[in-house]
Motif scaffolding. Structure first.
Motif, mmCIF file in Angstrom:
data_model
loop_
_atom_site.group_PDB
_atom_site.id
_atom_site.type_symbol
_atom_site.label_atom_id
_atom_site.label_comp_id
_atom_site.label_asym_id
_atom_site.label_seq_id
_atom_site.Cartn_x
_atom_site.Cartn_y
_atom_site.Cartn_z
ATOM 1 N N ALA A 11 12.268 0.959 -2.207
ATOM 2 C CA ALA A 11 12.917 0.022 -3.126
ATOM 3 C C ALA A 11 12.740 0.512 -4.560
ATOM 4 O O ALA A 11 11.731 1.117 -4.905
ATOM 5 C CB ALA A 11 12.333 -1.361 -2.957
ATOM 6 N N THR A 12 13.725 0.233 -5.418
ATOM 7 C CA THR A 12 13.682 0.788 -6.767
ATOM 8 C C THR A 12 13.017 -0.115 -7.806
ATOM 9 O O THR A 12 12.350 0.366 -8.695
ATOM 10 C CB THR A 12 15.110 1.118 -7.243
ATOM 11 O OG1 THR A 12 15.924 -0.043 -7.082
ATOM 12 C CG2 THR A 12 15.702 2.264 -6.446
ATOM 13 N N TYR A 13 13.206 -1.438 -7.688
ATOM 14 C CA TYR A 13 12.671 -2.327 -8.725
ATOM 15 C C TYR A 13 11.296 -2.873 -8.384
ATOM 16 O O TYR A 13 10.434 -2.980 -9.225
ATOM 17 C CB TYR A 13 13.634 -3.492 -8.989
ATOM 18 C CG TYR A 13 14.930 -3.020 -9.562
ATOM 19 C CD1 TYR A 13 15.005 -2.609 -10.888
ATOM 20 C CD2 TYR A 13 16.075 -2.948 -8.795
ATOM 21 C CE1 TYR A 13 16.193 -2.160 -11.432
ATOM 22 C CE2 TYR A 13 17.269 -2.497 -9.328
ATOM 23 C CZ TYR A 13 17.322 -2.107 -10.642
ATOM 24 O OH TYR A 13 18.490 -1.659 -11.172
ATOM 25 N N TRP A 14 11.094 -3.300 -7.162
ATOM 26 C CA TRP A 14 9.805 -3.784 -6.700
ATOM 27 C C TRP A 14 9.663 -3.390 -5.246
ATOM 28 O O TRP A 14 10.637 -3.047 -4.594
ATOM 29 C CB TRP A 14 9.641 -5.299 -6.875
ATOM 30 C CG TRP A 14 10.656 -6.111 -6.141
ATOM 31 C CD1 TRP A 14 10.631 -6.480 -4.823
ATOM 32 C CD2 TRP A 14 11.860 -6.655 -6.663
ATOM 33 N NE1 TRP A 14 11.729 -7.206 -4.490
ATOM 34 C CE2 TRP A 14 12.513 -7.334 -5.607
ATOM 35 C CE3 TRP A 14 12.451 -6.640 -7.910
ATOM 36 C CZ2 TRP A 14 13.720 -7.980 -5.763
ATOM 37 C CZ3 TRP A 14 13.660 -7.293 -8.054
ATOM 38 C CH2 TRP A 14 14.267 -7.957 -7.002
ATOM 39 N N ASP A 48 16.056 -7.875 -0.052
ATOM 40 C CA ASP A 48 15.010 -7.439 -0.970
ATOM 41 C C ASP A 48 13.703 -8.218 -0.826
ATOM 42 O O ASP A 48 12.773 -8.003 -1.579
ATOM 43 C CB ASP A 48 15.500 -7.535 -2.409
ATOM 44 C CG ASP A 48 15.900 -8.940 -2.807
ATOM 45 O OD1 ASP A 48 15.666 -9.883 -2.027
ATOM 46 O OD2 ASP A 48 16.453 -9.096 -3.909
ATOM 47 N N GLY A 49 13.630 -9.135 0.123
ATOM 48 C CA GLY A 49 12.409 -9.908 0.317
ATOM 49 C C GLY A 49 12.292 -11.088 -0.623
ATOM 50 O O GLY A 49 11.317 -11.824 -0.585
ATOM 51 N N CYS A 50 13.278 -11.271 -1.483
ATOM 52 C CA CYS A 50 13.237 -12.344 -2.472
ATOM 53 C C CYS A 50 14.451 -13.263 -2.374
ATOM 54 O O CYS A 50 14.324 -14.467 -2.540
ATOM 55 C CB CYS A 50 13.160 -11.722 -3.859
ATOM 56 S SG CYS A 50 12.948 -12.889 -5.196
#
Length: 121
Positions: A11-14, A48-50
């Protein structure tokens, strides 16, 4: 337990939890920075898990939140006594059984003139 605690490094952001975003086991790959990272085939629940995937669980999730808010805000405010709490709990169970189970949503709730909403007074 490693699967539950492991983070997805591709993943790129988190780095989301692997258990929340992966449909299959992780595999090594190389990212755009030429670093070796772990990636996986993503599931259809949360990319993204969010955030929830709107196409698969978004409508069901939104309907359940509206239903749960309606347990508290539609009509009279629940009383602080045991009877009021039990009424809210009963309503919560109905909402969860209706929208958050693995069973298909009853066809009569789809389309037609049924509207689910919550309001505050």
């Amino acid at each position: 337990t490693d699967f539950l605690l492991k983070r997805l490094s591709a993943a790129t952001y988190w780095y989301p939890s692997t258990a929340m975003v992966c449909a299959e086991r992780t595999y090594p790959t190389v990212n755009e920075k030429k670093e070796e990272v772990e990636d996986c085939l993503r599931n259809k629940i949360s990319r993204d898990g969010c955030h929830w995937c709107v196409g698969t669980v978004g409508p069901r999730y939104s309907a359940s939140v509206a239903c749960l808010l309606g347990c508290v805000h539609n009509g009279n405010e629940p009383s602080a006594n045991a009877r009021g709490s039990e009424m809210v709990r009963r309503c919560e169970r109905v909402c969860n059984e209706r929208f958050m189970s693995i069973l298909p949503v009853d066809r009569k709730w789809i389309g037609g003139k049924m509207a689910l909403f919550s309001k505050s007074v």
